[in-house]
Write a protein that holds these residues in place. Structure first.
Motif, PDB file in Angstrom:
ATOM      1  N   ALA A  22      34.458 -60.610 -62.368  1.00  0.00           N
ATOM      2  CA  ALA A  22      32.879 -61.549 -62.669  1.00  0.00           C
ATOM      3  C   ALA A  22      33.006 -62.390 -63.548  1.00  0.00           C
ATOM      4  O   ALA A  22      33.168 -62.823 -64.219  1.00  0.00           O
ATOM      5  CB  ALA A  22      32.491 -60.202 -63.132  1.00  0.00           C
ATOM      6  N   ALA A  23      31.608 -62.971 -63.529  1.00  0.00           N
ATOM      7  CA  ALA A  23      32.107 -64.135 -64.421  1.00  0.00           C
ATOM      8  C   ALA A  23      31.017 -63.935 -65.908  1.00  0.00           C
ATOM      9  O   ALA A  23      30.227 -63.742 -65.660  1.00  0.00           O
ATOM     10  CB  ALA A  23      31.134 -65.502 -63.681  1.00  0.00           C
ATOM     11  N   SER A  24      31.192 -63.934 -66.804  1.00  0.00           N
ATOM     12  CA  SER A  24      31.143 -63.661 -68.655  1.00  0.00           C
ATOM     13  C   SER A  24      30.205 -65.061 -68.643  1.00  0.00           C
ATOM     14  O   SER A  24      29.409 -65.054 -69.744  1.00  0.00           O
ATOM     15  CB  SER A  24      32.467 -64.346 -69.461  1.00  0.00           C
ATOM     16  N   GLU A  25      30.835 -66.183 -67.824  1.00  0.00           N
ATOM     17  CA  GLU A  25      29.429 -67.210 -68.102  1.00  0.00           C
ATOM     18  C   GLU A  25      29.735 -68.047 -67.282  1.00  0.00           C
ATOM     19  O   GLU A  25      30.566 -68.441 -66.697  1.00  0.00           O
ATOM     20  CB  GLU A  25      30.910 -68.438 -69.703  1.00  0.00           C
ATOM     21  N   GLY A  26      28.611 -68.717 -66.701  1.00  0.00           N
ATOM     22  CA  GLY A  26      28.380 -70.117 -65.634  1.00  0.00           C
ATOM     23  C   GLY A  26      28.074 -69.020 -64.203  1.00  0.00           C
ATOM     24  O   GLY A  26      27.600 -68.449 -64.397  1.00  0.00           O
ATOM     25  N   ASP A  27      27.962 -70.100 -63.592  1.00  0.00           N
ATOM     26  CA  ASP A  27      26.492 -68.915 -62.264  1.00  0.00           C
ATOM     27  C   ASP A  27      28.116 -68.992 -61.212  1.00  0.00           C
ATOM     28  O   ASP A  27      28.109 -70.265 -60.483  1.00  0.00           O
ATOM     29  CB  ASP A  27      25.512 -70.202 -61.470  1.00  0.00           C
ATOM     30  N   PHE A  28      28.473 -68.506 -61.134  1.00  0.00           N
ATOM     31  CA  PHE A  28      29.806 -67.652 -59.983  1.00  0.00           C
ATOM     32  C   PHE A  28      29.512 -68.237 -58.719  1.00  0.00           C
ATOM     33  O   PHE A  28      30.136 -68.171 -57.862  1.00  0.00           O
ATOM     34  CB  PHE A  28      30.010 -66.380 -60.130  1.00  0.00           C
ATOM     35  N   SER A  29      27.957 -67.691 -58.489  1.00  0.00           N
ATOM     36  CA  SER A  29      27.581 -67.880 -57.040  1.00  0.00           C
ATOM     37  C   SER A  29      28.091 -68.710 -56.684  1.00  0.00           C
ATOM     38  O   SER A  29      27.585 -68.904 -55.042  1.00  0.00           O
ATOM     39  CB  SER A  29      26.219 -67.219 -57.086  1.00  0.00           C
ATOM     40  N   THR A  30      27.285 -69.962 -57.206  1.00  0.00           N
ATOM     41  CA  THR A  30      27.658 -71.411 -56.526  1.00  0.00           C
ATOM     42  C   THR A  30      29.029 -72.106 -55.980  1.00  0.00           C
ATOM     43  O   THR A  30      29.413 -72.792 -56.002  1.00  0.00           O
ATOM     44  CB  THR A  30      27.284 -72.387 -57.195  1.00  0.00           C
ATOM     45  N   TYR A  31      30.100 -71.115 -56.807  1.00  0.00           N
ATOM     46  CA  TYR A  31      31.518 -70.712 -56.323  1.00  0.00           C
ATOM     47  C   TYR A  31      32.334 -70.515 -55.032  1.00  0.00           C
ATOM     48  O   TYR A  31      32.282 -69.421 -54.692  1.00  0.00           O
ATOM     49  CB  TYR A  31      32.237 -70.655 -57.646  1.00  0.00           C
ATOM     50  N   ASN A  32      33.289 -70.552 -54.273  1.00  0.00           N
ATOM     51  CA  ASN A  32      34.248 -69.781 -53.134  1.00  0.00           C
ATOM     52  C   ASN A  32      35.112 -69.404 -54.179  1.00  0.00           C
ATOM     53  O   ASN A  32      35.303 -69.688 -55.437  1.00  0.00           O
ATOM     54  CB  ASN A  32      34.829 -71.395 -53.040  1.00  0.00           C
ATOM     55  N   MET A  33      35.429 -68.311 -53.417  1.00  0.00           N
ATOM     56  CA  MET A  33      36.460 -67.755 -54.511  1.00  0.00           C
ATOM     57  C   MET A  33      37.589 -67.133 -53.987  1.00  0.00           C
ATOM     58  O   MET A  33      38.085 -67.233 -53.028  1.00  0.00           O
ATOM     59  CB  MET A  33      35.873 -66.403 -55.473  1.00  0.00           C
ATOM     60  N   GLY A  34      38.823 -67.476 -54.938  1.00  0.00           N
ATOM     61  CA  GLY A  34      40.221 -66.618 -54.053  1.00  0.00           C
ATOM     62  C   GLY A  34      40.676 -65.711 -55.213  1.00  0.00           C
ATOM     63  O   GLY A  34      40.074 -65.684 -56.572  1.00  0.00           O
ATOM     64  N   TRP A  35      41.516 -64.917 -54.688  1.00  0.00           N
ATOM     65  CA  TRP A  35      42.432 -64.040 -55.320  1.00  0.00           C
ATOM     66  C   TRP A  35      44.078 -64.443 -54.999  1.00  0.00           C
ATOM     67  O   TRP A  35      43.970 -64.618 -54.100  1.00  0.00           O
ATOM     68  CB  TRP A  35      42.398 -62.843 -54.999  1.00  0.00           C
ATOM     69  N   PHE A  36      44.808 -64.451 -56.223  1.00  0.00           N
ATOM     70  CA  PHE A  36      46.129 -64.873 -55.964  1.00  0.00           C
ATOM     71  C   PHE A  36      46.576 -63.850 -56.299  1.00  0.00           C
ATOM     72  O   PHE A  36      46.044 -62.683 -57.245  1.00  0.00           O
ATOM     73  CB  PHE A  36      46.344 -65.955 -56.785  1.00  0.00           C
ATOM     74  N   ARG A  37      47.897 -63.776 -56.089  1.00  0.00           N
ATOM     75  CA  ARG A  37      48.824 -62.933 -56.943  1.00  0.00           C
ATOM     76  C   ARG A  37      50.011 -63.670 -57.331  1.00  0.00           C
ATOM     77  O   ARG A  37      50.831 -64.598 -57.495  1.00  0.00           O
ATOM     78  CB  ARG A  37      49.485 -61.274 -56.615  1.00  0.00           C
ATOM     79  N   GLN A  38      51.562 -62.744 -58.692  1.00  0.00           N
ATOM     80  CA  GLN A  38      52.349 -63.330 -59.040  1.00  0.00           C
ATOM     81  C   GLN A  38      53.095 -62.375 -59.334  1.00  0.00           C
ATOM     82  O   GLN A  38      52.948 -61.345 -60.836  1.00  0.00           O
ATOM     83  CB  GLN A  38      52.364 -64.277 -60.298  1.00  0.00           C
ATOM     84  N   ALA A  39      54.045 -61.835 -58.793  1.00  0.00           N
ATOM     85  CA  ALA A  39      55.031 -61.160 -58.935  1.00  0.00           C
ATOM     86  C   ALA A  39      56.071 -61.222 -59.862  1.00  0.00           C
ATOM     87  O   ALA A  39      56.598 -62.467 -59.984  1.00  0.00           O
ATOM     88  CB  ALA A  39      55.627 -60.258 -57.682  1.00  0.00           C
TER      89      ALA A  39
END
Length: 128
Positions: A22-39
């Motif tokens: 979730a975005a605490s600041e700004g309009d996330f709806s105008t951004y593409n979203m990615g998930w990354f991970r680091q083991a």
């Protein structure tokens, strides 16, 4: 945009978890979203991504058919639903935002360097 990832925890192999971003600041709806991970001891890797209008999802091969990326109707919260978790899914998971308006394809979606903003990670631990 400032992002906050949540929903991590400890789960047994075969179990499920849903991560939120979730975005605490700004309009996330105008951004593409990615998930990354680091083991532990490994480099960060791409997991999944979806466009700002919740279309054209991309997944790394190792999670296809097990994970699902989505956004809510407002576009301001994103999710990573994880099913059939494996021990090798253990990692810190990060969500990231990439401004719309630039070409959206698999290569760009999978490139961490192409994202503009990152949230703090949430730890997912899958036990055997």
């Amino acid at each position: 945009v400032q992002l906050q990832a949540s929903g991590g925890g400890v789960v047994q192999a075969g179990g499920s978890l849903r991560l939120s971003c979730a975005a605490s600041e700004g309009d996330f709806s105008t951004y593409n979203m990615g998930w990354f991970r680091q083991a532990p001891g490994k480099e960060r890797e791409f997991v999944a991504a979806v466009s700002w209008i919740n279309t054209r999802p991309f997944y790394v091969a190792s999670v296809k058919g097990r994970f699902a990326i989505s956004r809510d109707s407002t576009g301001n919260t994103g999710y990573l639903q994880m099913y059939s978790l494996k021990v090798e899914d253990t990692a810190v998971y990060f969500c990231a935002a990439r401004q719309r308006g630039r070409p959206w394809d698999a290569a760009r979606a999978m490139s961490g360097g192409d994202y503009d903003d990152w949230g703090q990670g949430t730890l997912v631990t899958v036990s055997s």
